[in-house]
Scaffold this motif. Structure first.
Motif, PDB file in Angstrom:
ATOM      1  N   ALA A  88     104.507  96.010  78.533  1.00 35.88           N
ATOM      2  CA  ALA A  88     104.763  97.403  79.101  1.00 35.88           C
ATOM      3  C   ALA A  88     103.897  98.222  78.368  1.00 35.88           C
ATOM      4  CB  ALA A  88     106.105  97.622  79.144  1.00 35.88           C
ATOM      5  N   ILE A  89     103.689  98.269  77.143  1.00 37.14           N
ATOM      6  CA  ILE A  89     102.938  99.587  76.604  1.00 37.14           C
ATOM      7  C   ILE A  89     101.567  99.428  76.993  1.00 37.14           C
ATOM      8  CG2 ILE A  89     102.036 100.283  74.324  1.00 37.14           C
ATOM      9  CD1 ILE A  89     104.833  99.721  73.022  1.00 37.14           C
ATOM     10  N   VAL A  90     101.168  98.120  77.098  1.00 37.38           N
ATOM     11  CA  VAL A  90      99.741  97.907  77.428  1.00 37.38           C
ATOM     12  C   VAL A  90      99.562  98.420  78.941  1.00 37.38           C
ATOM     13  CG1 VAL A  90      97.987  96.106  78.012  1.00 37.38           C
ATOM     14  CG2 VAL A  90      99.337  95.734  75.926  1.00 37.38           C
ATOM     15  N   ALA A  91     100.527  98.169  79.744  1.00 38.78           N
ATOM     16  CA  ALA A  91     100.364  98.854  81.204  1.00 38.78           C
ATOM     17  C   ALA A  91     100.892 100.161  81.447  1.00 38.78           C
ATOM     18  CB  ALA A  91     101.481  98.043  82.050  1.00 38.78           C
ATOM     19  N   GLY A  92     100.899 100.807  79.989  1.00 35.64           N
ATOM     20  CA  GLY A  92     100.794 102.348  80.125  1.00 35.64           C
ATOM     21  C   GLY A  92     102.222 102.907  80.423  1.00 35.64           C
ATOM     22  N   ARG A  93     103.321 102.084  80.083  1.00 32.22           N
ATOM     23  CA  ARG A  93     104.634 102.620  80.470  1.00 32.22           C
ATOM     24  C   ARG A  93     105.369 102.962  79.396  1.00 32.22           C
ATOM     25  NH1 ARG A  93     108.113  97.800  82.669  1.00 32.22           N
ATOM     26  NH2 ARG A  93     109.665  99.134  81.691  1.00 32.22           N
ATOM     27  N   TYR A  99     107.098 102.552  75.240  1.00 34.16           N
ATOM     28  CA  TYR A  99     106.584 103.448  73.897  1.00 34.16           C
ATOM     29  C   TYR A  99     107.790 104.015  73.148  1.00 34.16           C
ATOM     30  CZ  TYR A  99     104.528 107.079  70.915  1.00 34.16           C
ATOM     31  OH  TYR A  99     104.190 107.898  69.982  1.00 34.16           O
ATOM     32  N   ALA A 100     108.692 104.801  74.005  1.00 34.55           N
ATOM     33  CA  ALA A 100     109.953 105.316  73.554  1.00 34.55           C
ATOM     34  C   ALA A 100     110.882 104.354  72.867  1.00 34.55           C
ATOM     35  CB  ALA A 100     110.429 106.050  74.519  1.00 34.55           C
ATOM     36  N   LEU A 129      99.568 102.446  68.322  1.00 35.65           N
ATOM     37  CA  LEU A 129     100.330 101.299  68.974  1.00 35.65           C
ATOM     38  C   LEU A 129      99.927 101.502  70.445  1.00 35.65           C
ATOM     39  CD1 LEU A 129     102.787  99.429  69.630  1.00 35.65           C
ATOM     40  CD2 LEU A 129     104.157 101.540  69.696  1.00 35.65           C
ATOM     41  N   TRP A 130     100.049 102.639  70.895  1.00 34.43           N
ATOM     42  CA  TRP A 130      99.730 103.219  72.330  1.00 34.43           C
ATOM     43  C   TRP A 130      98.529 102.791  72.790  1.00 34.43           C
ATOM     44  CZ3 TRP A 130     102.228 104.098  76.478  1.00 34.43           C
ATOM     45  CH2 TRP A 130     101.477 104.651  77.703  1.00 34.43           C
ATOM     46  N   LEU A 153     107.478 111.962  67.498  1.00 37.67           N
ATOM     47  CA  LEU A 153     106.503 110.894  67.854  1.00 37.67           C
ATOM     48  C   LEU A 153     106.505 110.869  69.405  1.00 37.67           C
ATOM     49  CD1 LEU A 153     107.573 108.205  65.484  1.00 37.67           C
ATOM     50  CD2 LEU A 153     105.767 109.654  65.396  1.00 37.67           C
ATOM     51  N   LEU A 154     107.716 111.245  69.963  1.00 34.94           N
ATOM     52  CA  LEU A 154     107.744 111.211  71.621  1.00 34.94           C
ATOM     53  C   LEU A 154     107.028 112.320  72.318  1.00 34.94           C
ATOM     54  CD1 LEU A 154     111.514 110.192  72.128  1.00 34.94           C
ATOM     55  CD2 LEU A 154     109.297 108.615  72.349  1.00 34.94           C
TER      56      LEU A 154
END
Lengths: 180, 149
Positions: free
Chosen positions: A10-15, A19-20, A55-56, B68-69
């Motif tokens: 999901a992070i790879v997909a930009g969600r 990330y949160a 990570l992002w 961070l957010l």
């Protein structure tokens, strides 16, 4: 697919919600690692911020076969901390650990005796060579397995055990000196 | 069975809390420790160091999560393969996959193969095969021997 893999996809997909979730799950853990390694809260928070930025931007590079997300984030944070320590060393302030170690924030809620003990401990751990310090922190405080810690430090498990034994021996001798 | 030396190595490296020991050796180590009562003193010493180490605290990092957010995240740039994949399997607003896209992609090597095949054929026609006039010309020069049965 594991929950961890779903989160990373999901992070790879930009969600940003994924990330949160990662920030919530690992943010303080990574900051604590950086703090123990660097001995400074502001620098530790900067390292945590940069780790989560990586990570992002680099989530697609995470390979579940090579360890879990926690170990991967620890590795990123470790490399950033080592860069930080090298910069310090270049500025020739590394030798004077007392000027770098900021124990005030962590010790604020402790009593005077406990505060002194905490500061002394931070100084002793901070005085260990970087590899020994990292190995001890990863296994003792961060709860990583021996294989995960060895991966973070890019060494074999045997080498990790040697680093750990030397770190503990050095601390034990300090502890017995202080007891006398 | 773990040797006495291995047990000492484990205590030296991982300390007195068996939960920190390698999972693969933990259970066996527990059983083997009973065979070496003298190592229990080593284990206790290691536990004292563990307890001393556990006095170390870290800050609460209040506000870290918000920081961070709140940090601006750069827009994600997908790799070329990822973008091609998205284009190929893109869904229309009606929710149907546009199947002509993978089909069109599959046709590209086919068209390429046809083109290369035709080019080779044309090369053969023009370069390898001689016209009747050329054949007579070269025969007159004696470069080509007349085929004899």
């Amino acid at each position: 697919m594991s929950i961890e893999e779903q989160m990373m996809q999901a992070i790879v997909a930009g969600r940003q919600d994924a990330y949160a979730r990662a920030v919530h799950q690992y943010g303080r853990l990574i900051a604590a690692y950086a703090y123990r390694l660097l001995g400074n809260q502001a620098e530790a928070e900067d390292v945590a911020q940069e780790t989560f930025l990586k990570l992002w931007t680099q989530a697609a590079r995470w390979d579940p076969a090579r360890g879990n997300v926690s170990a991967w984030l620890h590795r990123i944070a470790h490399n950033l901390c080592v860069d930080n320590l090298r910069k310090r060393s270049a500025l020739a302030i590394d030798a004077d650990l007392d000027s770098v170690i900021d124990t005030g924030a962590a010790a604020a809620d402790l009593g005077l005796a406990a505060q002194r003990q905490h500061e002394r401990l931070q100084q002793l751990i901070g005085g260990l060579p970087e590899r020994q310090r990292s190995a001890l922190i990863l296994v003792h405080y961060q709860g990583l397995s021996n294989q995960q810690a060895a991966d973070v430090l890019d060494v074999s498990v045997d080498a990790l055990e040697s680093l750990l034994a030397r770190a503990r021996r050095a601390l034990k001798s300090q502890m017995s000196v202080e007891d006398k | 069975m773990l040797s006495r030396d291995r047990l000492i190595s484990l205590i030296d490296a991982y300390g007195g809390d068996l939960q920190r020991w390698p999972a693969a050796e933990r259970e066996l180590a527990k059983q083997c420790l009973d065979n070496y009562p003298e190592l229990l003193a080593e284990l206790k010493n290691a536990q004292a160091l563990d307890s001393w180490l556990s006095d170390s605290q870290t800050p609460a990092f209040a506000g870290l999560e918000a920081r961070l957010l709140a940090q601006p995240l750069p827009p994600r740039r997908a790799g070329i393969l990822e973008r091609v994949g998205h284009w190929l399997m893109a869904d229309t607003s009606a929710g149907a996959t546009q199947w002509w896209r993978p089909a069109a992609l599959a046709c590209i090597p086919l068209m390429l193969g046809l083109y290369v095949g035709l080019q080779l054929n044309m090369d053969n026609d023009t370069n390898t095969w001689l016209t009747t006039d050329e054949e007579l010309y070269w025969m007159a020069l004696g470069e080509i021997a007349e085929e004899t049965p």
